[in-house]
Design a protein around this motif. Sequence first.
Motif, mmCIF file in Angstrom:
data_model
loop_
_atom_site.group_PDB
_atom_site.id
_atom_site.type_symbol
_atom_site.label_atom_id
_atom_site.label_comp_id
_atom_site.label_asym_id
_atom_site.label_seq_id
_atom_site.Cartn_x
_atom_site.Cartn_y
_atom_site.Cartn_z
ATOM 1 N N LEU A 1 20.539 25.290 -13.597
ATOM 2 C CA LEU A 1 20.528 23.933 -13.055
ATOM 3 C C LEU A 1 20.734 22.929 -14.178
ATOM 4 O O LEU A 1 21.591 22.051 -14.098
ATOM 5 C CB LEU A 1 19.160 23.711 -12.411
ATOM 6 C CG LEU A 1 19.063 22.826 -11.204
ATOM 7 C CD1 LEU A 1 19.921 23.378 -10.094
ATOM 8 C CD2 LEU A 1 17.637 22.759 -10.725
ATOM 9 N N TYR B 1 27.974 18.568 -16.503
ATOM 10 C CA TYR B 1 28.479 17.575 -15.563
ATOM 11 C C TYR B 1 28.379 16.167 -16.115
ATOM 12 O O TYR B 1 29.247 15.350 -15.898
ATOM 13 C CB TYR B 1 27.626 17.646 -14.294
ATOM 14 C CG TYR B 1 28.403 17.958 -13.062
ATOM 15 C CD1 TYR B 1 29.268 19.034 -13.026
ATOM 16 C CD2 TYR B 1 28.267 17.188 -11.922
ATOM 17 C CE1 TYR B 1 29.972 19.338 -11.895
ATOM 18 C CE2 TYR B 1 28.974 17.497 -10.777
ATOM 19 C CZ TYR B 1 29.827 18.573 -10.772
ATOM 20 O OH TYR B 1 30.520 18.861 -9.641
ATOM 21 N N TYR C 1 22.328 19.735 -5.880
ATOM 22 C CA TYR C 1 21.319 18.877 -6.494
ATOM 23 C C TYR C 1 21.974 17.712 -7.235
ATOM 24 O O TYR C 1 21.576 16.562 -7.079
ATOM 25 C CB TYR C 1 20.463 19.715 -7.433
ATOM 26 C CG TYR C 1 19.389 18.954 -8.171
ATOM 27 C CD1 TYR C 1 18.415 18.257 -7.483
ATOM 28 C CD2 TYR C 1 19.352 18.942 -9.545
ATOM 29 C CE1 TYR C 1 17.430 17.569 -8.149
ATOM 30 C CE2 TYR C 1 18.367 18.266 -10.232
ATOM 31 C CZ TYR C 1 17.412 17.580 -9.525
ATOM 32 O OH TYR C 1 16.440 16.892 -10.202
ATOM 33 N N SER C 2 23.005 18.030 -8.032
ATOM 34 C CA SER C 2 23.589 16.943 -8.827
ATOM 35 C C SER C 2 24.301 15.936 -7.922
ATOM 36 O O SER C 2 24.220 14.732 -8.150
ATOM 37 C CB SER C 2 24.533 17.504 -9.889
ATOM 38 O OG SER C 2 25.676 18.019 -9.300
ATOM 39 N N ASN C 3 24.962 16.434 -6.874
ATOM 40 C CA ASN C 3 25.612 15.507 -5.960
ATOM 41 C C ASN C 3 24.613 14.698 -5.167
ATOM 42 O O ASN C 3 24.808 13.510 -4.932
ATOM 43 C CB ASN C 3 26.519 16.272 -4.998
ATOM 44 C CG ASN C 3 27.859 16.535 -5.623
ATOM 45 O OD1 ASN C 3 28.676 15.635 -5.697
ATOM 46 N ND2 ASN C 3 28.052 17.733 -6.120
ATOM 47 N N PHE D 1 24.168 23.197 -15.859
ATOM 48 C CA PHE D 1 25.201 22.650 -14.992
ATOM 49 C C PHE D 1 25.162 21.122 -15.034
ATOM 50 O O PHE D 1 26.194 20.465 -15.165
ATOM 51 C CB PHE D 1 24.975 23.144 -13.573
ATOM 52 C CG PHE D 1 26.177 23.023 -12.698
ATOM 53 C CD1 PHE D 1 27.087 24.062 -12.637
ATOM 54 C CD2 PHE D 1 26.409 21.890 -11.957
ATOM 55 C CE1 PHE D 1 28.209 23.966 -11.840
ATOM 56 C CE2 PHE D 1 27.521 21.777 -11.165
ATOM 57 C CZ PHE D 1 28.429 22.820 -11.101
ATOM 58 N N LEU D 2 23.968 20.581 -14.943
ATOM 59 C CA LEU D 2 23.845 19.122 -14.955
ATOM 60 C C LEU D 2 24.320 18.556 -16.278
ATOM 61 O O LEU D 2 24.947 17.505 -16.332
ATOM 62 C CB LEU D 2 22.399 18.702 -14.699
ATOM 63 C CG LEU D 2 21.882 18.965 -13.283
ATOM 64 C CD1 LEU D 2 20.449 18.509 -13.159
ATOM 65 C CD2 LEU D 2 22.735 18.267 -12.247
ATOM 66 N N VAL E 1 25.054 22.329 -7.813
ATOM 67 C CA VAL E 1 26.060 21.391 -7.320
ATOM 68 C C VAL E 1 25.451 20.477 -6.275
ATOM 69 O O VAL E 1 25.619 19.251 -6.319
ATOM 70 C CB VAL E 1 27.259 22.163 -6.720
ATOM 71 C CG1 VAL E 1 28.194 21.211 -6.016
ATOM 72 C CG2 VAL E 1 27.989 22.916 -7.788
#
Lengths: 746, 746
Positions: free
Chosen positions: B649, B656, A281-283, B652-653, A279
Amino acid sequence: MAVAELAGRHYLLEIRRLSPQLYAVCPKFDLATVYVSDAQYNRNIFFDTSPQAVRLYLLYNHWFMQTLVYAFIIVNLALALFEDPAVVPLPIWATSTIEIICLSAFSVRMVHYAKVIPKDKFWKDPKNICIIVVLSFIDLTIYGALKSTGYFAIRWSRVLRPLLLVNVTEGRQLRRAFRSIRNALPQISYVFLLFMFSVLVFSLVALKLFGKRGLLTIDGSPYFTDYLDIVFDLYVLVTTANSPDVMMPAYNYSVFFTIFFILYIIINTYTFMSFFLAVVYSNYKKHLKEEVRQLVKARRFKMCRAFSLLHEARGEGGEPVVTQTKWNHLVKLVKPNINIAHRELLWSVLDDQNKGHIGKFAFVQLADLLSIQVITVKSQPHPIQICFPSMYNSPVSRFIRYVVHQRMFVYVYDLIILVNAVFIGLDEENPVVSNAEWGFLALYMLEIILKLYATEPRAFFARHHFWNWFDTIIIVSALFGTIINSALKHSGGYTSRQILDIIFILRVLRLIRLVDSIKRFRAIINILIKIGPTILTFGQLIVVVYYIFAMVGMELFKGKVQFFEPNSTSPDQEYCGNPLLKGTTFAKLNYCKNNFNNVVSSFIVLLELTVVNQCGFTAVTHISARIFFVLFHIVVVIIIINIFVAFILEAFLVEYTIDKSDLQTSLEKKIEELELNVQQYVPFKPAIKIELNRSIEGLLLLYFSGSRTVDGLLQRMFETDIRPEDFVEEEEPENINFSNPVFDSV
Amino acid sequence: MAVAELAGRHYLLEIRRLSPQLYAVCPKFDLATVYVSDAQYNRNIFFDTSPQAVRLYLLYNHWFMQTLVYAFIIVNLALALFEDPAVVPLPIWATSTIEIICLSAFSVRMVHYAKVIPKDKFWKDPKNICIIVVLSFIDLTIYGALKSTGYFAIRWSRVLRPLLLVNVTEGRQLRRAFRSIRNALPQISYVFLLFMFSVLVFSLVALKLFGKRGLLTIDGSPYFTDYLDIVFDLYVLVTTANSPDVMMPAYNYSVFFTIFFILYIIINTYTFMSFFLAVVYSNYKKHLKEEVRQLVKARRFKMCRAFSLLHEARGEGGEPVVTQTKWNHLVKLVKPNINIAHRELLWSVLDDQNKGHIGKFAFVQLADLLSIQVITVKSQPHPIQICFPSMYNSPVSRFIRYVVHQRMFVYVYDLIILVNAVFIGLDEENPVVSNAEWGFLALYMLEIILKLYATEPRAFFARHHFWNWFDTIIIVSALFGTIINSALKHSGGYTSRQILDIIFILRVLRLIRLVDSIKRFRAIINILIKIGPTILTFGQLIVVVYYIFAMVGMELFKGKVQFFEPNSTSPDQEYCGNPLLKGTTFAKLNYCKNNFNNVVSSFIVLLELTVVNQCGFTAVTHISARIFFVLFHIVVVIIIINIFVAFILEAFLVEYTIDKSDLQTSLEKKIEELELNVQQYVPFKPAIKIELNRSIEGLLLLYFSGSRTVDGLLQRMFETDIRPEDFVEEEEPENINFSNPVFDSV
């Protein structure tokens, strides 16, 4: 203050002195300079454009003023060393006086800022600082009044101090990091709530499974009988600090109970912690991209403004252009220490058709071009060659120079370093070893002298030759240290431990040179060096957070744990001066120095908490310490460390995958067009480094290397992602209402 | 064996029974079926195309044979429980016999495989398995011979056993994970070498700084005087296991020495560990992308092969096409349980111009279409409505059904769950609490009954209604458990702890339902559920690595640490039966059960090592334990855990950021074209779920949800990155020489 104001005036006078005619033609020349300079350094203050305000603005941005502000902030933060609980206690009146001086300095800075920006903007932006300053004054007054009348008082405004570091300075990176944390917070909080839900459910299962079994922990207390204790214990298990202790009673009872802990670890310690990283990292990626886009936009906008101040209708079809004369003066003003060859090169890149003037599109690129680091090295003959040409050109001398430039020479010295490493590891009190050290020093000195003989000294010590500087400084310091040490020893038989420590460290540092010999390692080191400055930004971030937690921690826990010198005979030494710690692992392992009794030891405790959550101190003051501990873990480990990892991840991926930016390629193309022999040296693609063998004028060598600033790296990170429309120049630059991100709230 | 062979024959007979005419027209129909089936399940075995080999190949891929192989592998691995050092000791002849049976089964499987693939391919691919099997036989013989003559012997081939799990089964994911580790190794090793260099240099500095100062550790031994000890201690500091103990003596001596440790932690613990993650992540991404590309390519290739077997020249211009009749039979054979509506929908998606035949391009898409999960639910009237229509449609009944479908109904039950949570936390021996439990059970039963009354039962228990299943199972089991428990209690006053444990866990599990009510949480849970299967793959990976380390660890350390039951009176209990542990923290904290005395406790020790590197056991057998510990840390923590984090990771990305794939969009478009009212429900974009209100035939509801398999997720991960040329159908499919990735070496 007077000096700084003088410097500001001096700068403006300089503009007029350098270009009297131009100034007459174009009265807004200084304003244009300010715009270009702002674009170059990514300053985003929306200043008033009246000549008066521009003068003040120049003063505001003067390096002396900036340094002064930083100095005051450091002094203000350093006050924690002298205030109660102090490392070096000073009377209250002394620390208060210093604090008042610092606060006044910040107030003056604010007044200055208010005069620079338009009146209506002021109350929107820097309100945080005003609030902090006012609150600090109020707190100081109350504290002084209460203390003088003998009451109990707390300096609660000390918590606010590190926020000045974020708000007062122009530290873009720090503020950006804070903003990306703020933006990621909603997402993080959803995952965190789910994570806490999971911890609570697991705790309930644990209570039901273990609570009634009458198990005992290692120190004989009942195991898993209180719900809140279980929640805390399982939370700590996420940090892995109390593994496997928390599991042992259940495991000793039955091996099947480990299934509970295995599930817990898989779900909470591994999956949720990875989720947090994902979270963050993506933000981080998303918001940083947006920020950099804004930055690029603002830069274009400022360059367009500068253009609109300088242009004249002279191109074909009467479109606005800027002449070379004006441009030259502009560049001279913006970058005073630029040399002619570099400037000519930049011009020839922009004015590729040799028209003598450039349009808006080319002009806007100037800010990017200036941010490319260009190192100029004059290729001169060796001084010895000038003084003793026959000796320098003799066959022996030529052979020596040939040998020094061979790869073999490097290998031989790598071998010497390896042998030296073994000698360093041996006992230095052995006379053979200590005498060998003189031999090694002599060999290293010989190496430097030989290299200086074979290479022109100014080329050898050029700014980009990091390892040459490194070697020379290390060896010369070690030589001096060793001489001083043996002089001391021979004179009075006295050896200074401190000098010896420094000599040893210098000796070991020599070994690092080995890394440079292996290409793969050099590549990784290059990434490390490039990430370096940003690690410093995270350092500031950590200091801000640590400082706040240290202040709170000191108020809550000061004096709870005492450290006794090893040779003390106090009976309290057994349990760190706190009967509550009697018999705990904390006291047994002699952790007494891990306390909140002054700001330095607080910082060290917080570091330990960051690394492994050494949470023994929770035994002392039950509930507040636990809340403190959990909050610290959430802020530092879950958020900040993850942002740090995210940055390294992204930086590494960028270094791995992204090719040189378009702009640098255009520069290269231009150089190729100029029929220069371009020798490219791209190790692991850390930066673009072009060596020109023939120069534009005279004997001149030019090195280009990619921008090493954090902003440059960030921009490169997202360059491939930035929408192309952001690079289209704005038709109506006045219409953009770009915000003033400098003093926004954090 | 006979059963399986029968099953294989049965399948082929089934093909001929279903399509006698087709089989006459197209004798290679079964071969085409195999190709499509292989494409659908991503099987990549390059089998012989003779009818004999195809029959054997079908048998080879039969679920029964696959299950049998898995069963033998599990039995083979489980032997560790019974072999010395055993949890349940069995005589050597028993375990040896079982092992020989397993090895024979693998040999038979190999012979079968050799008959399926072309002769020349065999010796290239499955050589690993042959080697393992042969080595195991040799080891078994030597061991038996040595043991029977009374010599000391080691079953060294046990280390090879888990490799069978990687090599014998068709576990693509596991093999892929191993491959991506192997591919990342060179990069990781460069970073690791640099990291070790850094540790060595820091150790040298530590030796020089602290070695001569005569400091003592907490147990009175000299601090930092031996170089190799320092290296090990500092390596352990990277795992954060011995922080802050390793720092305390230096910190107690002088606060300035903490600078050394702070630098060490920043550089090695944080920066290098992040580098490892970055290297693993970037390599993982890169290689996985390549693998998925290969997979897609192989799939297209197989579909083209199938097409070339089935096509006939009937389209305009005589291009090859496949008719609907053939296609229908093919789909029926490939997916026997497909219903007509689903099949018709797929056909109408492919044959969008309603020609009655499709070309190569459309045909190739079949494999992808089949992998989209389509859940069909017949919208039928409620059984009660059929039996008692007047009652079911009465105003009271309608009001009840209305209430149940209200959002308020959910909220009320959420509140009940919250209240229940409080009651669970209370002491269950209080009669009020234990009686309240009956009330809660009644309320939950009422909820399920009401829902079943308001919703058609088959719709309520549809496969995709996870939470309905979850609720019902939890509540009904809890009801039975509670009844049994109170029956036991009332009959003899006897309460079974096991039954109570299960009841408590069931009660707590109910609380999880709360998560489903909050949209944000549901979204995260969806990601978790989707990642679930892959976590299982990592589970296998971990089992393989743990098993190898457990085998080695048991040979090295068995019996070194003894566990005594808590009520034992043995004097050895104090120090875990090993005098070397006398007075160590390991013994003091009662870690005696953390030993390598059998395979279960070995696994638990390894888990502890993974979590926090509880390295107390290194005290027992000096150097081998340290090497074991460091190797384990490198393999598990640096490599495998990082790959796990990298997967989460990336997953999740992807969840997203990536939108639905093109294929699913084309399906949607088609459905829209069919003038169906498409209601899209995309929560947090976890999957595409389309609810059709009107169906193609009869009263039928269709739900589409995105592929939940690991392969599907991976393909979606990199779909945006896969080069478009990979999707261009191959003109000359025979020319591709695609490798046989199933039995490649790991």
